[in-house]
Design a protein around this motif. Structure first.
Motif, short mmCIF file in Angstrom:
data_model
loop_
_atom_site.label_atom_id
_atom_site.label_comp_id
_atom_site.label_asym_id
_atom_site.label_seq_id
_atom_site.Cartn_x
_atom_site.Cartn_y
_atom_site.Cartn_z
N HIS A 234 -7.71 5.63 -4.35
CA HIS A 234 -7.32 7.03 -4.27
C HIS A 234 -6.49 7.42 -5.50
CE1 HIS A 234 -6.28 10.84 -2.33
NE2 HIS A 234 -5.05 10.63 -2.79
N ALA B 18 0.84 -1.21 0.00
CA ALA B 18 0.00 0.00 0.00
C ALA B 18 0.87 1.26 0.00
CB ALA B 18 -0.93 0.00 1.21
N THR C 274 2.43 1.76 -3.53
CA THR C 274 1.52 1.86 -4.68
C THR C 274 1.55 3.23 -5.37
OG1 THR C 274 0.09 0.11 -3.87
CG2 THR C 274 -0.90 1.69 -5.37
N PRO C 275 1.52 4.36 -4.66
CA PRO C 275 1.57 5.64 -5.37
C PRO C 275 2.86 5.82 -6.18
CG PRO C 275 0.84 5.99 -3.13
CD PRO C 275 1.28 4.57 -3.22
N THR D 193 -7.75 1.00 -0.56
CA THR D 193 -8.04 2.43 -0.45
C THR D 193 -7.01 3.26 -1.20
OG1 THR D 193 -9.03 2.03 1.72
CG2 THR D 193 -8.44 4.30 1.20
N VAL D 194 -5.75 2.92 -1.08
CA VAL D 194 -4.69 3.66 -1.79
C VAL D 194 -4.85 3.49 -3.29
CG1 VAL D 194 -2.20 3.81 -2.18
CG2 VAL D 194 -3.07 3.62 0.15
N GLN D 195 -5.16 2.28 -3.74
CA GLN D 195 -5.37 2.05 -5.17
C GLN D 195 -6.54 2.87 -5.70
OE1 GLN D 195 -5.82 -2.20 -5.06
NE2 GLN D 195 -3.66 -2.58 -5.53
N ILE E 132 -4.39 9.96 3.29
CA ILE E 132 -5.25 8.78 3.12
C ILE E 132 -5.48 8.10 4.48
CG2 ILE E 132 -5.39 6.48 2.09
CD1 ILE E 132 -3.76 7.64 -0.28
N LEU F 234 0.13 9.85 1.50
CA LEU F 234 -0.25 8.66 2.27
C LEU F 234 -0.79 9.01 3.65
CD1 LEU F 234 2.68 6.43 1.08
CD2 LEU F 234 0.25 5.96 0.71
#
Length: 172
Positions: free
Chosen positions: A90, A36, A39-40, A86-88, A63, A60
């Protein structure tokens, strides 16, 4: 801030916020948490953009703060999977904003100046964003799968051919 420092800081924050009394579960879900966090960086690297480690940390942290503020964290069975999802999501909806931010001329000038400074002071290192993306690839590779022994071809029964011969010899 280096990629390692970013990872340690965020993991420490997540552990204090969501796993205060359950260190075992934290360590069980640590791989998902790291996915997570990275991921960004992967999302941005796929588009040829990089943000600073401080900016990635801010994204992050936003989030995580929103999850803490609006999420029903008590009902979540696996927080690592929830955070990754959630991160994906976002990045799916807000990623364009970060892309434009990374492509801005101001960011390009700062990046060029920091690269020049790095060349003068020490050898150029990978950016934090790139290092996090590389870590994500390693995490996605996961554990090696167990090799399943190839099934042997069914061997013919030695006595099967003799059985037919024996039956024909006995006669009626």
């Amino acid at each position: 801030m280096s990629a390692e420092n970013l990872m340690e800081t965020l993991l420490r924050h997540i552990r204090m916020q969501f796993y205060p009394d359950d260190p075992k579960r934290f360590f069980q879900e640590q791989r998902l948490l790291k996915l997570a966090i990275t991921t960004p960086a992967v999302w941005l690297q796929e588009r040829g953009v990089a943000l600073s480690a401080h900016r990635l940390q801010a994204v992050l942290m936003d989030i995580i703060t929103e999850i803490k503020r609006h999420g029903d964290t008590g009902a979540i069975k696996c927080f690592g999977a929830y955070l990754l999802h959630t991160v994906q999501q976002h990045m799916r909806y807000q990623g364009e904003r970060y892309y434009n931010e990374g492509k801005a001329a101001r960011n390009q000038v700062e990046k060029a100046l920091s690269t020049l400074q790095a060349c003068v002071d020490r050898p150029v290192e990978n950016s934090s964003c790139q290092r996090l993306a590389e870590l994500n690839q390693l995490l996605r590779a996961g554990r090696p799968r167990r090799r399943v022994a190839a099934k042997k071809a069914k061997e013919p029964d030695l006595f099967a051919s003799c059985k037919g011969v024996a039956d024909s010899r006995q006669g009626p």
